[in-house]
Scaffold this active site. Structure first.
Site, PDB file in Angstrom:
ATOM      1  N   LYS A 258       0.843  -1.194   0.000  1.00 35.59           N
ATOM      2  CA  LYS A 258       0.000   0.000   0.000  1.00 35.59           C
ATOM      3  C   LYS A 258       0.878   1.243   0.000  1.00 35.59           C
ATOM      4  CE  LYS A 258      -3.900  -1.820   2.722  1.00 35.59           C
ATOM      5  NZ  LYS A 258      -4.933  -1.722   1.679  1.00 35.59           N
ATOM      6  N   ARG A 332     -10.137 -11.700   1.765  1.00 39.92           N
ATOM      7  CA  ARG A 332     -10.977 -12.751   1.202  1.00 39.92           C
ATOM      8  C   ARG A 332     -10.296 -14.117   1.302  1.00 39.92           C
ATOM      9  NH1 ARG A 332     -11.184  -9.554  -4.403  1.00 39.92           N
ATOM     10  NH2 ARG A 332     -11.060  -7.855  -2.894  1.00 39.92           N
TER      11      ARG A 332
HETATM   12  N1  BES Z   1      -8.093  -3.811   4.293  1.00 37.39           N
HETATM   13  C1  BES Z   1      -8.235  -3.403   2.952  1.00 37.39           C
HETATM   14  C2  BES Z   1      -9.551  -2.661   2.694  1.00 37.39           C
HETATM   15  C3  BES Z   1      -9.746  -1.328   3.370  1.00 37.39           C
HETATM   16  C4  BES Z   1      -9.349  -0.163   2.728  1.00 37.39           C
HETATM   17  C5  BES Z   1     -10.342  -1.242   4.597  1.00 37.39           C
HETATM   18  C6  BES Z   1      -9.533   1.058   3.344  1.00 37.39           C
HETATM   19  C7  BES Z   1     -10.542  -0.023   5.226  1.00 37.39           C
HETATM   20  C8  BES Z   1     -10.132   1.135   4.587  1.00 37.39           C
HETATM   21  C9  BES Z   1      -8.206  -4.616   2.035  1.00 37.39           C
HETATM   22  O1  BES Z   1      -7.417  -5.674   2.452  1.00 37.39           O
HETATM   23  C10 BES Z   1      -7.677  -4.186   0.710  1.00 37.39           C
HETATM   24  O2  BES Z   1      -6.551  -3.805   0.666  1.00 37.39           O
HETATM   25  N2  BES Z   1      -8.505  -4.264  -0.323  1.00 37.39           N
HETATM   26  C11 BES Z   1      -8.115  -3.892  -1.641  1.00 37.39           C
HETATM   27  C12 BES Z   1      -8.632  -4.947  -2.602  1.00 37.39           C
HETATM   28  C13 BES Z   1      -8.084  -4.829  -3.993  1.00 37.39           C
HETATM   29  C14 BES Z   1      -6.589  -5.113  -3.992  1.00 37.39           C
HETATM   30  C15 BES Z   1      -8.811  -5.795  -4.881  1.00 37.39           C
HETATM   31  C16 BES Z   1      -8.707  -2.540  -1.959  1.00 37.39           C
HETATM   32  O3  BES Z   1      -9.847  -2.264  -1.541  1.00 37.39           O
HETATM   33  O4  BES Z   1      -8.029  -1.741  -2.587  1.00 37.39           O
HETATM   34 MN    MN Z   2      -5.395  -5.516   1.868  1.00 39.69          MN
END
Ligand code: BES
Ligand code: MN
Ligand code: ZN
Length: 477
Positions: A258, A332
């Site tokens: 990230k 997931r």
């Molecule tokens: N934990 C994150 C989602 C999230 C983002 C929760 C902001 C709370 C605030 C999750 O694991 C994630 O990173 N999801 C990705 C999925 C994508 C790579 C398909 C996302 O939402 O960008």
């Molecule tokens: Mn994630």
């Protein structure tokens, strides 16, 4: 924990600061429980709007140091009255620091009493674990008898507050000290004095028994993943609900790292698991006549020489193979293994809860969760009833194409951004079979990065606890 003291003394003779509701009915300002103070409230600048809180020195014939006016707006429906009382009471305890407060709200029935107390207790939350000089906290809440509640109602209210507090505390705790094993231990300890059994699968168990999702996500950290199962199985249970929670104690994204600004707050990525564990304990404390199993899928998503790569193909607990196309779509993967375990017991209902997608926040904002799966409507209805509104979204099967993999049964993420919340739901759906199921994405409402409001503090919110307890209570009726 805040004490509740039911009193029936003369309000003006109280030594405790007095909180008075101010409403607006047909454009007329009112202080329903103390009409004599109407002009005083007006002089304090009250207009009766929900959100207004004014602390003013007491009138000279009062014993208390100060009086607090709280706007409750002009609610129309019975449900709006409950929610406005909840929020108005929370606005007071959140913004006024005092060890004692006496509340005088124009409650007309036990639901309104309960809602006001709930809001006041939830708003009194403070997270002071890391503060050298913590402020005072609310010790005693005086509440006029009028509609005295039963012992059961009081203990159920306290169990609910305890569960929300537990979630907020765990979420707010630094990930330096909250990691898969320490979170498991916290629930082991909490289950000791309750009719709740605790089981744990450690890293080597997970590897031996084919939990490919949990292993792939958690193996990059020195602090290895684990799976926790809490079981509350009362005699004569009317139904069985299985709860599965995403418990990523920190989500760096892994090799699909990230950006640093998005990594901030990712200690909150274990909110789903914290909620499921706390709800199971609360159901036991309330002696609800329903079997509740909670599956906490705990892992830390970090980078290291032992972390998962993109392009890796893993075999899940269910036997399905997954191509990891994005290590940041880790929730997931851990949930899928949890869902496989939960559905194998053939419960009447499986609910999973997760801070799963940024797309959920974009779509529904920070106060409303997304609910998917064939049982979405009952979750939505319960959530609206308790004042934690969630809203439904569809899971059309054609979206499965987005998760096509050339080498494995399925990929864990799509290269397209469209319908991100739904695509994550579609992935999970592949692991639930025919079991009645609902998926709740709380990426928005689980953690408050904005300002505090009503009874919702900054940081961990405890959103969803009351909805799930309502769903479970309904199944026991
Ligand atoms: N934990 C994150 C989602 C999230 C983002 C929760 C902001 C709370 C605030 C999750 O694991 C994630 O990173 N999801 C990705 C999925 C994508 C790579 C398909 C996302 O939402 O960008
Ligand atoms: Mn994630
Ligand atoms: Zn995550």
């Amino acid at each position: 924990m805040t004490n509740i003291d039911v009193f029936s003394k003369d309000l003006s003779a109280l030594h405790t600061p007095l909180v008075l509701a101010v409403t607006k009915k047909d454009d007329e300002l009112q202080v329903p429980t103390f009409p004599a103070l109407l002009d005083f409230a007006r002089a304090a600048g009250m207009t009766g709007k929900l959100g207004e809180v004014n602390r003013v020195p007491s009138p000279h014939d009062f014993s208390a140091d100060f009086v607090v006016f709280a706007g409750v707006g002009s609610p129309n429906t019975p449900a709006d009255v409950l929610q406005n009382f909840r929020e108005a009471a929370g606005n007071v305890t959140r913004s006024i620091t005092s060890e004692e407060l006496a509340f005088s709200f124009p409650t007309k029935n036990r639901e309104e009493v309960l809602a006001t107390l709930e809001g006041a207790l939830l708003g009194a939350y403070r997270f002071a674990k890391y503060q050298s000089n913590p402020a005072k906290t609310l010790q005693t809440l005086y509440f006029p008898s009028g509609d005295a509640l039963t012992e059961t109602e009081y203990s159920q209210l306290q169990a609910t507050i305890k569960a929300v507090t537990r979630v907020r505390d765990l979420v707010n705790t630094s990930p330096l000290e909250l990691y898969p094993d320490s979170m498991a231990q916290a629930f082991k300890k909490a289950s000791k004095n309750l009719p709740v059994s605790f089981e744990k699968w450690d890293y080597h168990d997970l590897k031996d028994q084919g939990f490919g999702g949990l292993v792939a996500v958690g193996k990059g950290s020195k602090r290895k993943p684990c799976l926790v199962k809490l079981t509350y199985a009362p005699e004569g249970a009317k139904a069985h609900v299985a709860l599965v929670g995403k418990g990523i104690t920190f989500d760096s994204g892994g090799y699909s790292l990230k950006p640093s600004s998005s990594m901030l707050t990712m200690k909150s990525d274990m909110t789903g698991a914290a909620t499921m564990g706390a709800v199971c304990l609360a159901a036991a404390e309330m002696r609800l006549p329903v079997t509740v199993t909670a599956w906490l899928c705990l892992a830390e998503n970090l980078v290291s020489g032992n972390a998962s790569r993109v392009d890796d193909v893993i075999t899940m607990r269910s036997g399905k193979t997954v191509e990891i196309t994005n290590t940041d779509a880790e929730g997931r993967l851990v949930l899928a293994d949890g869902l496989t375990m939960a559905t194998a017991q053939h419960p009447d209902l499986v609910i999973d809860m997760a801070t799963l997608t940024g797309a959920q926040r974009i779509a529904f904002g920070t106060r409303i969760a997304g609910v998917m799966g064939c049982q979405k409507d009952r979750i939505r209805d319960a959530s609206v009833k308790v004042g934690e509104p969630a809203w439904t979204a569809p899971l059309p099967d054609y979206l499965l194409e987005h998760l096509h993999s050339d080498v494995a049964d399925i990929a864990n993420s799509s290269s397209k951004r469209e319908a991100g919340m739904l695509v994550a739901g579609i992935f999970l759906k592949q692991f639930v079979g025919d079991t009645p199921w609902a998926h709740i994405d709380i990426a928005g409402p689980g953690f408050n990065t904005g300002s505090a409001w009503g009874y919702t503090p900054k940081g961990g919110t405890g959103y969803g606890v009351r909805t799930l307890l309502e769903v479970i209570a309904e199944m026991g009726r």
